[in-house]
Design an enzyme around this catalytic site. Structure first.
Site, mmCIF file in Angstrom:
data_model
loop_
_atom_site.group_PDB
_atom_site.id
_atom_site.type_symbol
_atom_site.label_atom_id
_atom_site.label_comp_id
_atom_site.label_asym_id
_atom_site.label_seq_id
_atom_site.Cartn_x
_atom_site.Cartn_y
_atom_site.Cartn_z
ATOM 1 N N SER A 43 0.830 -1.207 0.000
ATOM 2 C CA SER A 43 0.000 0.000 0.000
ATOM 3 C C SER A 43 0.861 1.252 0.000
ATOM 4 C CB SER A 43 -0.896 0.025 1.251
ATOM 5 O OG SER A 43 -1.920 -0.905 1.139
ATOM 6 N N HIS A 46 -3.156 1.135 -4.536
ATOM 7 C CA HIS A 46 -2.737 -0.014 -5.350
ATOM 8 C C HIS A 46 -3.182 0.268 -6.789
ATOM 9 C CE1 HIS A 46 -1.564 -2.848 -2.084
ATOM 10 N NE2 HIS A 46 -2.342 -2.035 -1.378
ATOM 11 N N HIS A 78 -5.983 -8.632 -1.956
ATOM 12 C CA HIS A 78 -6.118 -8.998 -0.548
ATOM 13 C C HIS A 78 -7.375 -9.849 -0.350
ATOM 14 C CE1 HIS A 78 -4.105 -5.023 -0.792
ATOM 15 N NE2 HIS A 78 -3.380 -5.414 0.239
ATOM 16 N N TYR A 102 -9.525 -9.490 1.947
ATOM 17 C CA TYR A 102 -10.680 -8.686 2.342
ATOM 18 C C TYR A 102 -11.383 -8.030 1.157
ATOM 19 C CZ TYR A 102 -7.432 -4.718 2.037
ATOM 20 O OH TYR A 102 -6.519 -3.802 1.595
ATOM 21 N N GLU A 103 -10.714 -8.033 -0.003
ATOM 22 C CA GLU A 103 -11.379 -7.521 -1.206
ATOM 23 C C GLU A 103 -12.404 -8.535 -1.732
ATOM 24 O OE1 GLU A 103 -8.606 -5.236 -4.024
ATOM 25 O OE2 GLU A 103 -7.204 -6.391 -2.788
ATOM 26 N N ALA A 125 2.976 -2.377 3.708
ATOM 27 C CA ALA A 125 2.846 -1.381 4.771
ATOM 28 C C ALA A 125 2.297 -2.140 5.969
ATOM 29 C CB ALA A 125 1.872 -0.291 4.340
ATOM 30 N N MET A 169 -2.293 -7.099 6.333
ATOM 31 C CA MET A 169 -3.389 -7.908 5.754
ATOM 32 C C MET A 169 -2.987 -8.533 4.426
ATOM 33 S SD MET A 169 -6.266 -5.018 6.467
ATOM 34 C CE MET A 169 -6.262 -4.070 7.996
ATOM 35 N N SER A 170 -1.693 -8.775 4.272
ATOM 36 C CA SER A 170 -1.251 -9.297 2.966
ATOM 37 C C SER A 170 -0.060 -10.229 3.150
ATOM 38 C CB SER A 170 -0.847 -8.128 2.061
ATOM 39 O OG SER A 170 0.345 -7.523 2.551
ATOM 40 N N ASN A 207 2.592 2.687 11.039
ATOM 41 C CA ASN A 207 1.811 3.126 12.220
ATOM 42 C C ASN A 207 2.044 2.133 13.350
ATOM 43 O OD1 ASN A 207 0.096 1.367 10.284
ATOM 44 N ND2 ASN A 207 -0.906 1.111 12.272
ATOM 45 N N HIS A 239 -4.960 3.645 16.055
ATOM 46 C CA HIS A 239 -6.160 4.329 15.552
ATOM 47 C C HIS A 239 -7.238 4.370 16.636
ATOM 48 C CE1 HIS A 239 -4.099 4.181 11.829
ATOM 49 N NE2 HIS A 239 -4.151 2.870 11.769
HETATM 50 O O1 LIG Z 1 -0.196 -5.107 2.957
HETATM 51 P P1 LIG Z 1 -0.387 -3.953 2.042
HETATM 52 O O2 LIG Z 1 -0.907 -4.369 0.710
HETATM 53 O O3 LIG Z 1 0.857 -3.109 1.944
HETATM 54 O O4 LIG Z 1 -1.528 -3.023 2.677
HETATM 55 C C1 LIG Z 1 -1.692 -2.741 4.055
HETATM 56 O O5 LIG Z 1 -2.379 -1.509 4.110
HETATM 57 C C2 LIG Z 1 -3.804 -1.740 4.142
HETATM 58 C C3 LIG Z 1 -4.355 -1.122 5.383
HETATM 59 O O6 LIG Z 1 -4.080 0.234 5.465
HETATM 60 C C4 LIG Z 1 -3.995 -3.246 4.177
HETATM 61 O O7 LIG Z 1 -4.233 -3.727 2.880
HETATM 62 C C5 LIG Z 1 -2.664 -3.712 4.705
HETATM 63 O O8 LIG Z 1 -2.389 -5.054 4.367
HETATM 64 O O1 HPA Z 2 -1.999 -1.495 11.787
HETATM 65 C C1 HPA Z 2 -2.190 -2.202 10.780
HETATM 66 N N1 HPA Z 2 -2.901 -3.351 10.835
HETATM 67 C C2 HPA Z 2 -3.117 -4.126 9.757
HETATM 68 N N2 HPA Z 2 -2.667 -3.820 8.560
HETATM 69 C C3 HPA Z 2 -1.944 -2.705 8.425
HETATM 70 N N3 HPA Z 2 -1.370 -2.199 7.329
HETATM 71 C C4 HPA Z 2 -0.766 -1.056 7.699
HETATM 72 N N4 HPA Z 2 -0.941 -0.827 9.023
HETATM 73 C C5 HPA Z 2 -1.687 -1.862 9.496
#
Ligand SMILES: O=P(O)(O)O[C@H]1O[C@H](CO)[C@@H](O)[C@H]1O
Ligand code: HPA
Length: 320
Positions: A40, A71, A93, A95-96, A123, A223-224, A247, A252
């Site tokens: 991301s 993306h 992903h 979740y999509e 990320a 999440m990836s 982060n 959050h």
């Molecule tokens: O893992 P990438 O694709 O970098 O994305 C990350 O950022 C998104 C959440 O902000 C989620 O999709 C998480 O997996």
């Molecule tokens: O804090 C997080 N949790 C899950 N996925 C993420 N992708 C970026 N930051 C996060």
């Protein structure tokens, strides 16, 4: 009656990957040996790619579509530091709504194109004190929570053209590549090795879930990556995993506790949208997706240093 031959190709089968690979092979000037998946907000990792050919995912047979902000949904193929490289600007992903096998389809396609190595970037949220936004976690190992619960790209009839029924995942993240990445990372990335926890998303983790993941031994959460890594190892690819920390996971929630500030932001966004419904629909969308926007901003801020690392790494990845 006309036979619908297309129905014989399941969207995630070996045949689907082979068709995608054949479609690309017919158009490529040079086959990639390294695949790079951009996380991301990390699409800029492709900026150093020389003489790139560009393909929209929508044009590549059987490729899913990118639906997530940050993306782009484009495959670029060129050379990075002289190394033939395919860069996925965008990944898929769970979740999509994609199946684990669809999530893994691009990695398998790259393998069929002749790649021997994949670099999976993402990320991620930090689970550890001292692992801060802007830091790089070089993945030493992962915990694949969806995979452990049966949501793995390897579930279903095994196709031995990809690999064995029971692939070994010890040492999945290549130790030599990890050492190289740690050695070459620009100092401001404060690179260190650690464990990535892959979750299903799309909700961010609760503080209690973060405590659980920490107890399990996780250093970062996202999440990836884990499904891609499993599929990559299944078909014998070397894997390097790089998590750019964007982060503190569950931070959050702390923002929510701040209440008034956040509420004010939301009120403001709502008022704005009322006044200029059409032009500002996007602002409201951003306000709603504030947490993801923060992830994207932090990823973009770190992308330059990560691109520097990849440029230094690429020539060293070319030969196995
Ligand atoms: O893992 P990438 O694709 O970098 O994305 C990350 O950022 C998104 C959440 O902000 C989620 O999709 C998480 O997996
Ligand atoms: O804090 C997080 N949790 C899950 N996925 C993420 N992708 C970026 N930051 C996060």
């Amino acid at each position: 009656w006309e036979a619908r031959t297309d129905l014989w190709v399941l969207p995630h089968s070996y045949e689907a990957c082979a068709e995608a690979a054949a479609w690309l092979r017919a158009r490529l000037k040079q086959a990639p040996v390294v695949g790079l998946v951009c996380g991301s907000g990390l699409g800029a990792l492709a900026q150093e790619l020389q003489q790139p050919q560009s393909f929209d995912y929508g044009d590549i047979p059987h490729f899913p579509r990118s639906t997530v902000q940050g993306h782009a949904g484009r495959l670029l193929v060129g050379t990075l530091g002289g190394c033939p490289c395919a860069v996925m600007q965008g990944r898929f992903h769970l979740y999509e709504g994609y199946s684990p096998a669809q999530v893994a389809l691009p990695v398998r396609t790259l393998a069929l194109l002749g790649a021997h190595t994949v670099v999976l970037t993402n990320a991620a949220g930090s689970l550890r004190e001292g692992l801060d936004p802007g830091d790089l976690l070089v993945i030493r190992d992962h915990i694949d929570l969806p995979g452990l619960a049966g949501r793995s790209p390897l579930v279903g009839a095994n196709d031995s053209r990809f690999g064995p029924r029971f692939p070994v995942m010890a040492g999945a993240y290549d130790p030599a590549l990890r050492r190289l990445a740690l050695a070459l990372a620009p100092p401001p990335l404060r690179a260190r090795a650690g464990v990535y926890c892959g979750v299903g998303g799309p909700s961010y983790e609760t503080p209690a879930e973060c405590a659980l993941l920490r107890m399990l031994g996780g250093d970062a959460v996202g999440m990836s990556t884990v499904a891609e890594a499993a599929a990559a190892r299944h078909c014998g690819l070397r894997v390097l995993g790089l998590s750019l920390i964007t982060n503190a996971a569950a931070s959050h929630e702390e923002e929510e506790e701040e209440g008034p500030e956040h509420a004010k932001d939301m009120e403001h966004a709502k008022e704005h949208a009322k006044e200029h419904a059409k032009e500002h629909a996007k602002d409201t969308e951003h306000a709603k997706d504030k947490a993801h926007q923060e992830v994207l901003d932090a990823a973009q801020a770190g992308a330059r240093l990560l691109a520097q690392l990849l440029l230094a790494l690429a020539p060293r990845l070319q030969h196995v």
